[in-house]
Motif scaffolding. Structure first.
Motif, PDB file in Angstrom:
ATOM      1  N   SER A 112       0.840  -1.201   0.000  1.00 25.69           N
ATOM      2  CA  SER A 112       0.000   0.000   0.000  1.00 25.69           C
ATOM      3  C   SER A 112       0.871   1.245   0.000  1.00 25.69           C
ATOM      4  N   LEU A 113       2.032   1.176   0.655  1.00 22.55           N
ATOM      5  CA  LEU A 113       2.976   2.293   0.636  1.00 22.55           C
ATOM      6  C   LEU A 113       3.540   2.491  -0.771  1.00 22.55           C
ATOM      7  N   VAL A 114       3.829   1.394  -1.463  1.00 27.02           N
ATOM      8  CA  VAL A 114       4.284   1.491  -2.851  1.00 27.02           C
ATOM      9  C   VAL A 114       3.205   2.135  -3.719  1.00 27.02           C
ATOM     10  N   LEU A 115       1.952   1.755  -3.503  1.00 29.92           N
ATOM     11  CA  LEU A 115       0.845   2.353  -4.252  1.00 29.92           C
ATOM     12  C   LEU A 115       0.731   3.854  -4.000  1.00 29.92           C
ATOM     13  N   MET A 116       0.927   4.265  -2.756  1.00 29.67           N
ATOM     14  CA  MET A 116       0.865   5.697  -2.435  1.00 29.67           C
ATOM     15  C   MET A 116       1.948   6.472  -3.179  1.00 29.67           C
ATOM     16  N   LEU A 117       3.160   5.926  -3.195  1.00 28.49           N
ATOM     17  CA  LEU A 117       4.248   6.594  -3.913  1.00 28.49           C
ATOM     18  C   LEU A 117       3.959   6.651  -5.403  1.00 28.49           C
ATOM     19  N   LEU A 118       3.407   5.588  -5.953  1.00 30.21           N
ATOM     20  CA  LEU A 118       3.048   5.584  -7.370  1.00 30.21           C
ATOM     21  C   LEU A 118       1.978   6.626  -7.663  1.00 30.21           C
ATOM     22  N   MET A 119       0.999   6.735  -6.775  1.00 30.51           N
ATOM     23  CA  MET A 119      -0.063   7.717  -6.975  1.00 30.51           C
ATOM     24  C   MET A 119       0.486   9.142  -6.929  1.00 30.51           C
ATOM     25  N   LEU A 120       1.381   9.414  -5.997  1.00 28.35           N
ATOM     26  CA  LEU A 120       1.976  10.750  -5.911  1.00 28.35           C
ATOM     27  C   LEU A 120       2.863  11.040  -7.112  1.00 28.35           C
ATOM     28  N   LEU A 121       3.508  10.001  -7.622  1.00 25.88           N
ATOM     29  CA  LEU A 121       4.336  10.167  -8.818  1.00 25.88           C
ATOM     30  C   LEU A 121       3.469  10.515 -10.023  1.00 25.88           C
ATOM     31  N   LEU A 122       2.320   9.873 -10.129  1.00 27.73           N
ATOM     32  CA  LEU A 122       1.429  10.148 -11.249  1.00 27.73           C
ATOM     33  C   LEU A 122       0.727  11.500 -11.112  1.00 27.73           C
ATOM     34  N   LYS A 123       0.609  11.993  -9.880  1.00 26.00           N
ATOM     35  CA  LYS A 123       0.072  13.335  -9.698  1.00 26.00           C
ATOM     36  C   LYS A 123       1.025  14.391 -10.261  1.00 26.00           C
TER      37      LYS A 123
ATOM     38  N   LEU B 171       4.108  15.332   2.595  1.00 28.74           N
ATOM     39  CA  LEU B 171       5.275  15.047   3.434  1.00 28.74           C
ATOM     40  C   LEU B 171       5.130  13.738   4.198  1.00 28.74           C
ATOM     41  N   ALA B 172       3.923  13.436   4.661  1.00 30.55           N
ATOM     42  CA  ALA B 172       3.710  12.235   5.481  1.00 30.55           C
ATOM     43  C   ALA B 172       4.126  10.976   4.734  1.00 30.55           C
ATOM     44  N   VAL B 173       3.731  10.854   3.478  1.00 35.16           N
ATOM     45  CA  VAL B 173       4.031   9.643   2.707  1.00 35.16           C
ATOM     46  C   VAL B 173       5.532   9.492   2.491  1.00 35.16           C
ATOM     47  N   PHE B 174       6.214  10.582   2.162  1.00 35.90           N
ATOM     48  CA  PHE B 174       7.644  10.500   1.896  1.00 35.90           C
ATOM     49  C   PHE B 174       8.439  10.184   3.166  1.00 35.90           C
ATOM     50  N   VAL B 175       8.058  10.786   4.284  1.00 41.62           N
ATOM     51  CA  VAL B 175       8.761  10.503   5.544  1.00 41.62           C
ATOM     52  C   VAL B 175       8.514   9.061   5.977  1.00 41.62           C
ATOM     53  N   ILE B 176       7.296   8.586   5.835  1.00 44.64           N
ATOM     54  CA  ILE B 176       6.985   7.203   6.204  1.00 44.64           C
ATOM     55  C   ILE B 176       7.764   6.227   5.328  1.00 44.64           C
ATOM     56  N   SER B 177       7.900   6.542   4.056  1.00 43.47           N
ATOM     57  CA  SER B 177       8.652   5.664   3.144  1.00 43.47           C
ATOM     58  C   SER B 177      10.092   5.509   3.600  1.00 43.47           C
ATOM     59  N   ILE B 178      10.719   6.608   3.976  1.00 43.05           N
ATOM     60  CA  ILE B 178      12.114   6.558   4.421  1.00 43.05           C
ATOM     61  C   ILE B 178      12.231   5.800   5.741  1.00 43.05           C
TER      62      ILE B 178
ATOM     63  N   SER C 100       5.910   0.437  12.979  1.00 37.70           N
ATOM     64  CA  SER C 100       4.461   0.528  12.765  1.00 37.70           C
ATOM     65  C   SER C 100       3.860   1.633  13.629  1.00 37.70           C
ATOM     66  N   CYS C 101       4.304   1.722  14.871  1.00 34.57           N
ATOM     67  CA  CYS C 101       3.802   2.762  15.770  1.00 34.57           C
ATOM     68  C   CYS C 101       4.222   4.146  15.299  1.00 34.57           C
ATOM     69  N   VAL C 102       5.495   4.281  14.931  1.00 32.95           N
ATOM     70  CA  VAL C 102       6.015   5.579  14.494  1.00 32.95           C
ATOM     71  C   VAL C 102       5.319   6.038  13.218  1.00 32.95           C
ATOM     72  N   SER C 103       5.049   5.114  12.304  1.00 32.36           N
ATOM     73  CA  SER C 103       4.385   5.472  11.053  1.00 32.36           C
ATOM     74  C   SER C 103       3.000   6.063  11.305  1.00 32.36           C
ATOM     75  N   LEU C 104       2.263   5.486  12.248  1.00 31.23           N
ATOM     76  CA  LEU C 104       0.936   6.002  12.564  1.00 31.23           C
ATOM     77  C   LEU C 104       1.012   7.391  13.198  1.00 31.23           C
ATOM     78  N   VAL C 105       1.987   7.599  14.062  1.00 33.00           N
ATOM     79  CA  VAL C 105       2.168   8.926  14.659  1.00 33.00           C
ATOM     80  C   VAL C 105       2.532   9.945  13.593  1.00 33.00           C
ATOM     81  N   LEU C 106       3.354   9.554  12.628  1.00 32.52           N
ATOM     82  CA  LEU C 106       3.734  10.460  11.543  1.00 32.52           C
ATOM     83  C   LEU C 106       2.539  10.827  10.678  1.00 32.52           C
TER      84      LEU C 106
END
Length: 339
Positions: A125-136, A238-245, A290-296
């Protein structure tokens, strides 16, 4: 099939080969470290992650009820949140570390299946989010754009793919001795070596390659003239990119230890207390991610931030109104006036 006979394997802490002073000291030191890390995770990361998950779910549900629709990115983040919350709940299996829970091999396989299902779901799902932002940023003119406009279809494909991978992993755990009791981790120690290889390949290698490819394309490719600046694009999502890293760093450590454990299995070695310690640390780091990602998500995703700011302003306004309420002045009694 000799590599599939895992009856010989055990944890170093459960089968000390000797009683030398150095070995006992190493065992005690590793047990203390694991215990402290587990208590830190349960005391700080788990409450933060679960509270963040509840807040995110409440915000998304309320926004959906108000707007009768949900943004495509919010749909994927909602799926990501549910997957990570499931991993946090399953992580309660580490609550008695440095010891391990004792269940049948069948029950351990079921726990492993649930864990892998949420693990693969969140990763893709994280890969899908990055793909969606790339297509935006780089709008395609092909049918790919129509697919990304249907997030529920994308989520359905991710769930189906994660289910198939989880079933494959459950088979690679092994099909013998399901009735026997065993010490259980969510990635079972007694699984065949192919278990870790498949998990590394499909759970980290391929998704990480796609994530890195997305970042390279985002940074290297020239955007259309009408597209916003790169800094603005990153700041908006920003949330998606920080979570990816964050996810990449934490899962890199975990998957390296997965490969180390596979190497030990192929060498017919149970390893040392230090190997067991580092593997336990990697497992706790994975759960903490997993916890940190939700807080982010709660702190960096704009709809969540806006809702939090709205709640804070409402609380301040209510407090300010209550503090400025005038106290009514009672008229003097007749006795006082007569005096």
């Amino acid at each position: 099939m000799s590599a599939h006979n895992m009856t010989w394997i055990s944890y170093p802490s459960k089968s000390l080969a000797s009683t030398s002073l150095e070995e006992i000291q190493a065992f005690i030191a590793s047990q203390n470290v694991i215990s402290r890390l587990m208590h830190c995770y349960i005391a700080f990361f788990v409450p933060a992650g679960l509270i963040a998950a509840v807040c995110i779910l409440a915000i998304f549900i309320k926004n959906y009820m108000q707007n009768k629709a949900m943004e495509h990115l919010d749909s994927l983040l909602l799926h990501f949140t549910i997957s990570n919350t499931t991993k946090i709940l399953l992580s309660f299996t580490v609550i008695n570390r440095p010891d391990y829970i004792t269940v049948t091999q069948l029950a351990c396989t079921v726990l492993s299946f649930l864990f892998n299902f949420s693990y693969f779901s969140s990763q893709y799902s994280l890969v899908l989010m990055l793909l969606m932002l790339l297509l935006k940023r780089f709008p395609p003119t092909t049918a790919l754009s129509k697919v990304t406009q249907r997030p529920m279809l994308c989520i359905g494909c991710v769930l189906l793919y994660a289910f198939c991978l989880s079933v494959m992993e459950a088979v690679l755990v092994g099909t013998d001795n399901y009735h026997l009791k065993t010490y259980c981790q969510l990635d079972p120690l007694f699984a065949w070596p192919e278990y870790e290889i498949v998990k590394f390949t499909f759970g980290f290698g391929i998704p990480s390659f796609l994530q890195i490819l997305s970042f390279i394309t985002l940074l290297a490719k020239e955007a259309p003239a009408e597209a916003p600046a790169l800094q603005q694009h990153i700041r908006t999502y920003l949330a998606v990119f920080v979570i990816s890293i964050t996810t990449f760093i934490c899962r890199l450590f975990y998957n390296i230890m997965i490969l180390v454990r596979t190497t030990l299995k192929l060498q017919k070695s149970i390893g040392t207390p230090k190997d067991e310690l580092v593997m336990n640390i990697a497992e706790i780091v994975l759960f903490s991610e997993s916890c940190v990602s939700l807080v982010l998500i709660l702190c960096l995703h704009k709809p969540c931030m806006d809702r939090i700011v709205q709640v804070i302003r409402s609380c301040r306004r209510t407090h300010s109104t209550n503090s400025h309420l005038e106290i009514p002045v009672m008229p003097p009694s007749p006795e006082v006036m007569s005096q």
